[in-house]
Design a protein around this motif. Sequence first.
Motif, PDB file in Angstrom:
ATOM      1  N   ALA A  88      38.686 -27.684   2.376  1.00 44.00           N
ATOM      2  CA  ALA A  88      38.901 -27.856   3.824  1.00 44.00           C
ATOM      3  C   ALA A  88      39.670 -26.707   4.479  1.00 44.00           C
ATOM      4  O   ALA A  88      40.513 -26.924   5.358  1.00 44.00           O
ATOM      5  CB  ALA A  88      39.610 -29.190   4.095  1.00 44.00           C
ATOM      6  N   GLU A  89      39.381 -25.482   4.049  1.00 43.80           N
ATOM      7  CA  GLU A  89      39.976 -24.289   4.660  1.00 43.80           C
ATOM      8  C   GLU A  89      39.003 -23.746   5.698  1.00 43.80           C
ATOM      9  O   GLU A  89      37.935 -23.235   5.354  1.00 43.80           O
ATOM     10  CB  GLU A  89      40.253 -23.222   3.607  1.00 43.80           C
ATOM     11  CG  GLU A  89      41.421 -23.532   2.684  1.00 43.80           C
ATOM     12  CD  GLU A  89      42.772 -23.288   3.360  1.00 43.80           C
ATOM     13  OE1 GLU A  89      42.781 -22.641   4.438  1.00 43.80           O
ATOM     14  OE2 GLU A  89      43.786 -23.748   2.823  1.00 43.80           O
ATOM     15  N   VAL A  90      39.369 -23.835   6.977  1.00 44.49           N
ATOM     16  CA  VAL A  90      38.464 -23.392   8.047  1.00 44.49           C
ATOM     17  C   VAL A  90      38.117 -21.915   7.895  1.00 44.49           C
ATOM     18  O   VAL A  90      36.977 -21.497   8.133  1.00 44.49           O
ATOM     19  CB  VAL A  90      39.096 -23.647   9.435  1.00 44.49           C
ATOM     20  CG1 VAL A  90      38.200 -23.104  10.540  1.00 44.49           C
ATOM     21  CG2 VAL A  90      39.330 -25.144   9.632  1.00 44.49           C
ATOM     22  N   SER A  91      39.072 -21.100   7.461  1.00 41.83           N
ATOM     23  CA  SER A  91      38.831 -19.659   7.338  1.00 41.83           C
ATOM     24  C   SER A  91      37.717 -19.344   6.353  1.00 41.83           C
ATOM     25  O   SER A  91      37.020 -18.325   6.477  1.00 41.83           O
ATOM     26  CB  SER A  91      40.108 -18.941   6.899  1.00 41.83           C
ATOM     27  OG  SER A  91      40.519 -19.371   5.609  1.00 41.83           O
ATOM     28  N   HIS A  92      37.505 -20.240   5.356  1.00 40.25           N
ATOM     29  CA  HIS A  92      36.446 -20.019   4.382  1.00 40.25           C
ATOM     30  C   HIS A  92      35.059 -20.077   5.015  1.00 40.25           C
ATOM     31  O   HIS A  92      34.090 -19.565   4.445  1.00 40.25           O
ATOM     32  CB  HIS A  92      36.522 -21.059   3.258  1.00 40.25           C
ATOM     33  CG  HIS A  92      37.730 -20.895   2.387  1.00 40.25           C
ATOM     34  ND1 HIS A  92      38.009 -21.747   1.327  1.00 40.25           N
ATOM     35  CD2 HIS A  92      38.736 -19.984   2.416  1.00 40.25           C
ATOM     36  CE1 HIS A  92      39.138 -21.359   0.744  1.00 40.25           C
ATOM     37  NE2 HIS A  92      39.598 -20.299   1.400  1.00 40.25           N
ATOM     38  N   CYS A  93      34.975 -20.717   6.162  1.00 42.76           N
ATOM     39  CA  CYS A  93      33.678 -20.846   6.845  1.00 42.76           C
ATOM     40  C   CYS A  93      33.254 -19.553   7.539  1.00 42.76           C
ATOM     41  O   CYS A  93      32.090 -19.395   7.912  1.00 42.76           O
ATOM     42  CB  CYS A  93      33.732 -21.966   7.882  1.00 42.76           C
ATOM     43  SG  CYS A  93      34.151 -23.582   7.212  1.00 42.76           S
ATOM     44  N   TYR A  94      34.208 -18.642   7.710  1.00 47.02           N
ATOM     45  CA  TYR A  94      33.923 -17.449   8.512  1.00 47.02           C
ATOM     46  C   TYR A  94      34.260 -16.138   7.787  1.00 47.02           C
ATOM     47  O   TYR A  94      34.261 -15.078   8.401  1.00 47.02           O
ATOM     48  CB  TYR A  94      34.700 -17.528   9.835  1.00 47.02           C
ATOM     49  CG  TYR A  94      34.364 -18.781  10.615  1.00 47.02           C
ATOM     50  CD1 TYR A  94      33.180 -18.860  11.347  1.00 47.02           C
ATOM     51  CD2 TYR A  94      35.200 -19.898  10.567  1.00 47.02           C
ATOM     52  CE1 TYR A  94      32.845 -20.027  12.023  1.00 47.02           C
ATOM     53  CE2 TYR A  94      34.873 -21.062  11.256  1.00 47.02           C
ATOM     54  CZ  TYR A  94      33.688 -21.117  11.979  1.00 47.02           C
ATOM     55  OH  TYR A  94      33.359 -22.282  12.652  1.00 47.02           O
ATOM     56  N   THR A  95      34.550 -16.249   6.499  1.00 49.23           N
ATOM     57  CA  THR A  95      34.837 -15.039   5.711  1.00 49.23           C
ATOM     58  C   THR A  95      33.984 -15.040   4.440  1.00 49.23           C
ATOM     59  O   THR A  95      33.592 -16.089   3.930  1.00 49.23           O
ATOM     60  CB  THR A  95      36.328 -14.959   5.319  1.00 49.23           C
ATOM     61  OG1 THR A  95      36.723 -16.196   4.718  1.00 49.23           O
ATOM     62  CG2 THR A  95      37.197 -14.695   6.538  1.00 49.23           C
ATOM     63  N   ILE A  96      33.714 -13.867   3.944  1.00 43.95           N
ATOM     64  CA  ILE A  96      32.895 -13.702   2.744  1.00 43.95           C
ATOM     65  C   ILE A  96      33.581 -14.377   1.562  1.00 43.95           C
ATOM     66  O   ILE A  96      34.785 -14.256   1.368  1.00 43.95           O
ATOM     67  CB  ILE A  96      32.659 -12.201   2.474  1.00 43.95           C
ATOM     68  CG1 ILE A  96      31.835 -11.594   3.617  1.00 43.95           C
ATOM     69  CG2 ILE A  96      31.962 -11.978   1.141  1.00 43.95           C
ATOM     70  CD1 ILE A  96      31.761 -10.078   3.592  1.00 43.95           C
ATOM     71  N   SER A  97      32.820 -15.086   0.765  1.00 40.98           N
ATOM     72  CA  SER A  97      33.379 -15.877  -0.334  1.00 40.98           C
ATOM     73  C   SER A  97      33.811 -15.012  -1.516  1.00 40.98           C
ATOM     74  O   SER A  97      33.389 -13.858  -1.659  1.00 40.98           O
ATOM     75  CB  SER A  97      32.346 -16.898  -0.823  1.00 40.98           C
ATOM     76  OG  SER A  97      31.280 -16.234  -1.485  1.00 40.98           O
ATOM     77  N   ASP A  98      34.648 -15.610  -2.363  1.00 41.90           N
ATOM     78  CA  ASP A  98      35.080 -14.923  -3.586  1.00 41.90           C
ATOM     79  C   ASP A  98      33.888 -14.585  -4.477  1.00 41.90           C
ATOM     80  O   ASP A  98      33.821 -13.506  -5.087  1.00 41.90           O
ATOM     81  CB  ASP A  98      36.090 -15.780  -4.350  1.00 41.90           C
ATOM     82  CG  ASP A  98      35.594 -17.203  -4.627  1.00 41.90           C
ATOM     83  OD1 ASP A  98      34.577 -17.609  -4.046  1.00 41.90           O
ATOM     84  OD2 ASP A  98      36.247 -17.905  -5.430  1.00 41.90           O
TER      85      ASP A  98
END
Length: 466
Positions: free
Chosen positions: A232-242
Amino acid sequence: MKILIKGAGDLATGIASRLYGAGHQILMTEIETPLTVRRTVALSRAVYEKTAKVEGMEAFFAYLKEEAEHILERGDIAVMADPEASCRGWYMPDVIIDAILAKENLGTAITDAPFVIGVGPGFTAGEDCHCVIETKRGHTLGNIIWRGSAIPNTGVPGNVGGYTVERLIRASADGNVEPKVRIGDLVEKGQVVAVTGGQPVYAQMSGIVRGMLQSGVPVKAGLKIGDIDARAEVSHCYTISDKARAVGGGVLEATTGFERMSGRYAIVVLAAGAGTRFGGSKLHALVDGVPMYERMLQKVQVFSAFPAFVVTGDEKIADEAKKRSITPVWNDRPEEGISLSLRLGLEAAVQSYRCEEPTPGTWERGLKGVFFSVCDQPWLTVSTMQQIFRTASLHPGSIVCAGRGGRGGNPVLWDCRYFSELLELSGDVGGRQLMNKYRENVRIEEADERELSDVDRQEDMRPVQV
């Protein structure tokens, strides 16, 4: 370098990010209606939104070649709806990266570009691409595979936040997608998150919606249309994944290695022997239905980044070489031994780089080494050849050869510092005496027994007993 990435989804975008940051020029291709779930971090959106921006990269959709060229010239990324990647014909990329992630090869060939990378399962290094990048989450994620394939697709999604299959949102029926939530929304297990074909689609877990197909996309029942993340990290929705960054890192490392080697080596194939012990023209003998000489020329063609030469006195071999952009070097005196072929090939390679020797033992920067291969070693693999180039690139001044158990064999790549002495060889000795002289500089790339087998007699065509 000019790089063509097939696919523009979230993983392909992670790859583009690494390469774009390193200063390469990037053209990406997609299907007419992209099915990227994590579209907020994917440049595939440019196909239907005309532009897409992800972490400082901006991509623009191009209908035509001229539009794509203009986008590339100003330093942005061009995206084209070109499922067959026909743009390869005019773009002429240095590197092609197949990041479609179809779990199978949909048509990429190792000869499509000087360097070809396959991403994920479905590719075999040394056969349909130069290397493969591992995409399965875990200890080997992002590894470069130079021989063999990635871990096969298991059909089970990777574990994210303690969940696997539960995190997927799948279409409940055939029809168009109607999202009921947006990317970044928090949802509860059992909540209706979309409708497909008039049937509701329920969340299988609670968390944040990290991916969802765009409205109106036609889908089949069971197709992945969204993704939920328990973290549930909103920033993960808009940044390139690990994961995308790790895979992109593997691609960048492989591409950088190729860039180091590109145009710095030459290939010389020795194909002037008389075949006396074989009892005829052995280079025309069929191996698995293909003439022996042609098998070698096919392998050389894979390394189009390097100028290639074949030393021969056979017109048919010379003609076939020309068709494959391999330069024939004529030798009609095979009785003078292999050293003559070696010298003729080396002289042709040096001349192609316009290298001169201003002082003894030194050469102009440009040609770093020459890879010599005999033509009667039909089971040699592209992967072994490639490993020899990589080792030579990483260890300047070395003599690198294929071998087994500490014993060297053919082929051999000679660093430019040995050129002068190679040109002084005579008779039927080849470079073995120099390898003995500089034993401490010899590096051996392990190959299997079959690869190292050469054909001198008819009985050599029989399978090796391992």
